[in-house]
Design an enzyme around this catalytic site. Sequence first.
Site, PDB file in Angstrom:
ATOM      1  N   ALA A  42       2.008   3.686  -7.067  1.00 35.29           N
ATOM      2  CA  ALA A  42       2.620   2.783  -7.810  1.00 35.29           C
ATOM      3  C   ALA A  42       2.884   1.608  -6.950  1.00 35.29           C
ATOM      4  CB  ALA A  42       4.176   3.276  -8.473  1.00 35.29           C
ATOM      5  N   HIS A  47       3.771  -2.176  -0.235  1.00 36.44           N
ATOM      6  CA  HIS A  47       2.715  -1.472   0.427  1.00 36.44           C
ATOM      7  C   HIS A  47       1.338  -2.072   0.730  1.00 36.44           C
ATOM      8  CE1 HIS A  47       4.269   1.607  -2.665  1.00 36.44           C
ATOM      9  NE2 HIS A  47       4.349   2.344  -1.628  1.00 36.44           N
ATOM     10  N   GLN A  71       8.985  16.987  -1.665  1.00 39.23           N
ATOM     11  CA  GLN A  71      10.239  16.196  -1.257  1.00 39.23           C
ATOM     12  C   GLN A  71      11.169  15.598  -2.362  1.00 39.23           C
ATOM     13  OE1 GLN A  71       7.013  12.864   0.095  1.00 39.23           O
ATOM     14  NE2 GLN A  71       8.708  11.549  -0.254  1.00 39.23           N
ATOM     15  N   GLY A 159       7.230   1.352   5.974  1.00 39.04           N
ATOM     16  CA  GLY A 159       8.195   0.454   5.630  1.00 39.04           C
ATOM     17  C   GLY A 159       9.649   0.829   6.047  1.00 39.04           C
ATOM     18  N   GLU A 160      10.452  -0.335   6.565  1.00 40.64           N
ATOM     19  CA  GLU A 160      11.748   0.136   7.209  1.00 40.64           C
ATOM     20  C   GLU A 160      12.567   0.297   5.833  1.00 40.64           C
ATOM     21  OE1 GLU A 160      12.662  -2.978   9.962  1.00 40.64           O
ATOM     22  OE2 GLU A 160      11.491  -2.023  11.575  1.00 40.64           O
ATOM     23  N   GLN A 165      13.744   7.679   6.917  1.00 37.60           N
ATOM     24  CA  GLN A 165      12.474   8.446   7.059  1.00 37.60           C
ATOM     25  C   GLN A 165      11.536   8.089   8.256  1.00 37.60           C
ATOM     26  OE1 GLN A 165       9.697   9.086   3.337  1.00 37.60           O
ATOM     27  NE2 GLN A 165       8.947   7.287   4.130  1.00 37.60           N
ATOM     28  N   MET A 196      11.321  -4.220  -2.330  1.00 36.40           N
ATOM     29  CA  MET A 196      10.370  -3.632  -3.278  1.00 36.40           C
ATOM     30  C   MET A 196      10.328  -2.303  -3.223  1.00 36.40           C
ATOM     31  SD  MET A 196       8.373  -5.855  -4.633  1.00 36.40           S
ATOM     32  CE  MET A 196       8.060  -7.609  -4.528  1.00 36.40           C
ATOM     33  N   ARG A 199      10.105   2.319  -7.603  1.00 42.66           N
ATOM     34  CA  ARG A 199      11.157   2.779  -8.491  1.00 42.66           C
ATOM     35  C   ARG A 199      11.627   1.660  -9.258  1.00 42.66           C
ATOM     36  NH1 ARG A 199      12.995   7.037  -4.897  1.00 42.66           N
ATOM     37  NH2 ARG A 199      12.752   9.002  -5.816  1.00 42.66           N
TER      38      ARG A 199
END
Length: 292
Positions: A42, A47, A71, A159-160, A165, A196, A199
């Site tokens: 997605a 990304h 996860q 990504g931050e 994570q 972004m 979801r």
Amino acid sequence: MFALNFNKNTMPIFYGKVALMDYLKSIKTKNSTVGFIPTMGALHQGHLSLMQQSLAENEHTVVSIFVNPTQFNNSEDLEKYPRTLEEDTQKIAQLNNSIIVFAPSVDDIYEGKVLSQDFDFDGLENQMEGKFRPGHFNGVGTIVKRLFEIVTPTNAYFGEKDFQQLQIIKKMVQKNNLEVNVIGCPIYRASNGLAMSSRNERLTEEQKEESSFIFKTLLEAKEQFQTKSAEYVTEWVEKTFANNPAFELEYFQIADEATLTPCETKSDSKKYRAFIAVFVNNIRLIDTISLN
Ligand code: PAF
């Protein structure tokens, strides 16, 4: 069977780890670097910005597209997670058709045992997302470690937005002595400030517009944190969300960036960050902002 569209002009796509590993072995030279972007598909502009950074910094770029079952602590969330492989590969090819795509099946990755490994992330896993999504970070650690073993990247880009994570993956790399540089990249936001996320696909246009409220509140919280205590700011955010019926706040936490433990008394030598998770019509969104 494993490599589709595989000639000089089209993008290499692999559905099996063995074929991917053989291919990577055949193209890597002693000094070439491989950049890696693990994703659950997605794909959005966030990304693509990670891919751009990898393309600029490495000879080869690999993107994995895999919705990782271990996860998800909520089966409905796993079921509803968008799966858009065809559009995703088109987006990647438009960006750069030398990117190597890895889209394995659950069986190829888990070989019949869809289970996560138990990790010790020195307590990073017990805060925020870890509290509200039990088992989530064991699932993330399991898949990222497995993907790192398959791709053996030089650099991996995350990504931050998922800052917890990112810290957990850095810890996993350090504890397992993996030879990969984990690189955190800035959050990519829509013009209204909404971070972004895959979801967001499930939000209506109106909900996307309304959700700019999340980042606006974080900006205001940052402003307040310059002069007020973490406790004061947290109460203010909780009240602000309680007064907005479009959202259900799951948590707001101001935490030490390194340990992710809640900030009790501010210290000039520490870096702090605010973390938030909210539901908009049952769709869970997270965001974060650096505070100092
Ligand atoms: O951030 C994600 O999309 C996922 O958690 C990741 C890192 C691809 C692992 O499945």
